[in-house]
Design an enzyme around this catalytic site. Structure first.
Site, PDB file in Angstrom:
ATOM      1  CG  ASP A 111      -2.265   0.921   1.039  1.00  9.33           C
ATOM      2  OD1 ASP A 111      -2.660   0.792  -0.126  1.00  9.33           O
ATOM      3  OD2 ASP A 111      -2.735   1.480   1.917  1.00  9.33           O
ATOM      4  CB  CYS A 158      -8.376   4.286  -5.252  1.00  2.68           C
ATOM      5  SG  CYS A 158      -7.280   3.415  -4.009  1.00  2.68           S
ATOM      6  CE1 TYR A 203      -7.386   0.672   1.371  1.00  6.83           C
ATOM      7  CE2 TYR A 203      -7.869   0.988  -0.956  1.00  6.83           C
ATOM      8  CZ  TYR A 203      -7.103   0.328   0.042  1.00  6.83           C
ATOM      9  OH  TYR A 203      -6.230  -0.496  -0.137  1.00  6.83           O
ATOM     10  CE1 TYR A 206      -7.316   4.532   3.972  1.00  4.52           C
ATOM     11  CE2 TYR A 206      -6.920   2.568   5.417  1.00  4.52           C
ATOM     12  CZ  TYR A 206      -6.598   3.577   4.473  1.00  4.52           C
ATOM     13  OH  TYR A 206      -5.344   3.689   3.843  1.00  4.52           O
ATOM     14  CD  GLU A 228      -7.775   0.039  -5.203  1.00  8.26           C
ATOM     15  OE1 GLU A 228      -7.561  -0.939  -4.661  1.00  8.26           O
ATOM     16  OE2 GLU A 228      -7.053   1.236  -5.125  1.00  8.26           O
TER      17      GLU A 228
END
Length: 617
Positions: free
Chosen positions: A107, A213, A217, A244, A286
């Site tokens: 990541d 993305c 998330y 998140y 993703e």
């Protein structure tokens, strides 16, 4: 039989409504009738908002703005991400620490690519406010990198050790940086961007590749956070989830979407198509990233992979579980359209039929009677004492009343003669053109094509005519489905109006279900098997509960009311899977799924079933 009267007649000269996927469908469940028709579409989802409302909580987005529309359009990819083994284990808190360490290391490469992409996008923006907004987004990424540094310390990741980039990470980062550099199909080469306006397009394209993305998330954080409770204070990945699901990250995702909307507002249709393709590609990459995370532990998902050694018996209802329209509306439509319009046209027919006008009136009467009596029957069931806990026997007894009602409703249909004179070829043609729920046929096709999977597919339906169902599945290349339904009787391919009555009540369905499973046991008495039932109405309730896994698709309120009255729990599928994963260990010997538990799992799209059962292609 749940039957519906067509609210709008089609041109008498053809069965156009039945043959075109772009026309208005005259159908409504009788106990949810509205004045407006339902539109039939090959891509009509079971629910029109982002197909998660009965299972997953989607962060709010504006459906009118471009980012909101794209998020809804590509929600299938979102499901494949959240149902990935990695995501399920992370949410459950039993993801192995080595796997999480590797994820964090990968990541970091993502975030560095984001920071560089924002830098390039800011250079392309020609508005000071836009440059500032992009700069703020880059600062958020840098803050996220600092958070990852704390993860490195918490989980003893050696930051001085060079971690190689895996192929899934590389595909996304290369895609993102190529986009931010202007290397986009349909866009001028970077050195040929002559005007500030042309450069601004590159900034918009970059946001198109970043936004999915960010939104994904934000969605994962919110969903995982909603599953945490006070007992999860020691959840090993709570810090990741808190980040998140935080207001700050949710605001950052919203800011990214708002900026994409602003930068794209003056774009042409072709340019918006480019953004859509970039958005979709980013979502796909993703999904691949989540599924590329190496797991060395047992997982609940995907279901069929984990039960590949078992026999699988998969059942589904048909009307409004698999279909957008109810089969009774289609059969009524055929009957009315093909009925004689006057005495002269009726003469010489093989079977004496009602005139079209009389047939329409009769269908109206039958529809009205069914609606009124059904509501009375449900209310009568609900007037009984509410169960303190799951009461299967009490439910069975109560549904005998509904079974009697359904049989009597079929008696009225047969005695009325409304089903006389239908041509078998018209029925099959209508079935071939019947629009199924988005993703339904894909699930069946994938199951049948999966190697080393010993699976049976059965459809249990109240439908009056099994030929209609068989034609619908055959048109989708799914001929191996066993159809258990009622059947028309024919004389030289013309229906007599009689029905061979096999499955017309909840009790009948449950009997058929048990009989099929018993036959399977007799044939393979030493081999274990797993049963799955997918349905949407009260008529499916007993089968849903008997199955090892009962999945409720966009259920009617009657199903929930009756089920809850007898102690049935309705649990969003993802939430249920996370709970199962918490209990799933190397030592787990028996299946996590057992019938008659009193728990049913809710989904709002076939894509969710696909993600859970089959996983990413």
């Amino acid at each position: 039989m749940r039957f519906l009267f067509p609210t709008r007649l089609i041109n008498n000269s053809s069965l156009g409504l039945l043959r075109s996927p772009h026309t208005t469908a005259p159908i409504r469940s009788l106990w949810f009738r509205t004045k407006s028709p339902v539109f039939r579409s090959a891509t009509t989802p079971i629910m029109t908002a982002v197909a998660f409302s009965s299972s997953l909580s989607i962060p709010p987005t504006s459906e009118e703005a471009l980012p909101g529309k794209l998020w809804i359009k590509f929600n299938r990819e979102c499901l494949f991400s959240i149902y990935s083994p990695f995501a399920v284990c992370l949410a459950a808190g039993n993801l192995k620490i080595d796997t999480f360490r590797q994820y964090i290391a990968q990541d970091v490469h993502f975030l560095k690519a984001f920071a560089h992409a924002y830098e390039l996008a800011a250079d392309c923006a020609d508005d000071d406010d836009d440059k500032l907004a992009i700069s703020d987004l880059r600062k958020s990424v840098m803050e996220e990198l600092k958070m990852h540094d704390s993860f490195v310390q918490d989980w003893d990741l050696d930051i001085n050790k060079e971690v190689s980039v895996n192929s899934a990470t590389l595909r996304y980062t290369e895609f993102l940086l190529a986009t931010a550099s202007g290397k986009v199909e349909g866009c001028k080469a970077p050195g040929m961007l002559d005007t500030p306006f042309e450069k601004t397009k590159v900034a918009a394209y970059t946001l198109g590749a970043v936004t999915p993305c960010m939104r994904l998330y934000a969605f994962l954080g919110k969903e995982f956070g909603s599953l945490l409770d006070l007992s999860d204070v020691n959840h090993p990945y709570k810090k990741w989830i808190d980040n998140y699901s935080s207001d700050a990250f949710q605001a950052s995702a919203k800011q990214t979407e708002d900026l994409l909307e602003k930068l794209s507002v003056s774009m042409t249709g072709e340019e918006l198509d480019i953004i859509e393709k970039l958005y979709q590609q980013a979502m796909k990459l993703e999904v691949e990233f989540f599924h590329a995370q190496p797991l060395a532990q047992p997982t609940i998902v995907p279901l069929l992979k984990n039960h590949s050694k078992d026999d699988l018996v998969i059942f589904s209802d048909f009307d409004l579980t698999c279909t957008v329209v109810d089969s009774s509306a289609i059969l009524a439509e055929i009957a009315i359209v093909t009925a004689p319009k006057d005495e002269q046209s009726r003469s010489g027919q093989q079977i004496h039929r009602m005139l079209s006008s009389d047939l329409k009136n009769t269908w109206n009467l039958l529809s009205k009677q069914y609606t009124e009596h059904y509501e009375e029957c449900i209310e009568s069931i609900l007037n009984k004492k509410k169960a303190d806990k799951f009461d299967y026997e009490g439910l069975c007894k109560a549904l005998e009343q509904l079974s009697d009602f359904e049989k009597e409703a079929n008696n009225r249909v047969i005695e009325s003669g409304v089903l006389k004179g239908l041509n078998l070829e018209d029925i099959k043609r209508a079935g071939e053109r019947l629009i199924l729920q988005d993703g339904c046929i894909n699930v069946f096709q994938k199951i049948l094509k999966t190697e080393n999977l010993n699976a049976e597919l059965h459809v249990l339906s109240y439908c009056w005519c099994g030929d209609l169902i068989r034609a619908a599945f055959s048109a989708g290349g799914v001929d191996a489905v066993e159809v258990h339904a009622n059947e028309f009787t024919f004389e030289e391919s013309i229906s007599t109006g009689e029905i061979e009555r096999k499955v017309e009540s909840p009790i009948n369905k449950a009997q058929q279900f048990k009989s099929i499973l018993q036959n399977r046991k007799n044939e393979n008495n030493k081999k274990s098997f797993l049963s799955v039932y997918i349905g949407d109405s009260v008529g499916d309730l007993l089968c849903l509960l008997e199955a090892d896994i009962g999945i409720v698709v966009s259920s009617s309120s009657s199903l929930r009311r009756v089920g809850s009255h007898f102690g049935v729990s309705f649990v969003p599928l993802f939430s249920g899977i996370v709970q199962k994963q918490k209990q799933h260990t190397e030592e787990s010997s028996s299946s996590a799924w057992k019938g008659l538990s009193g728990t049913l799992y809710t989904v709002s799209s076939w894509a969710e079933i696909h993600s859970f059962a089959l996983g990413w292609e």
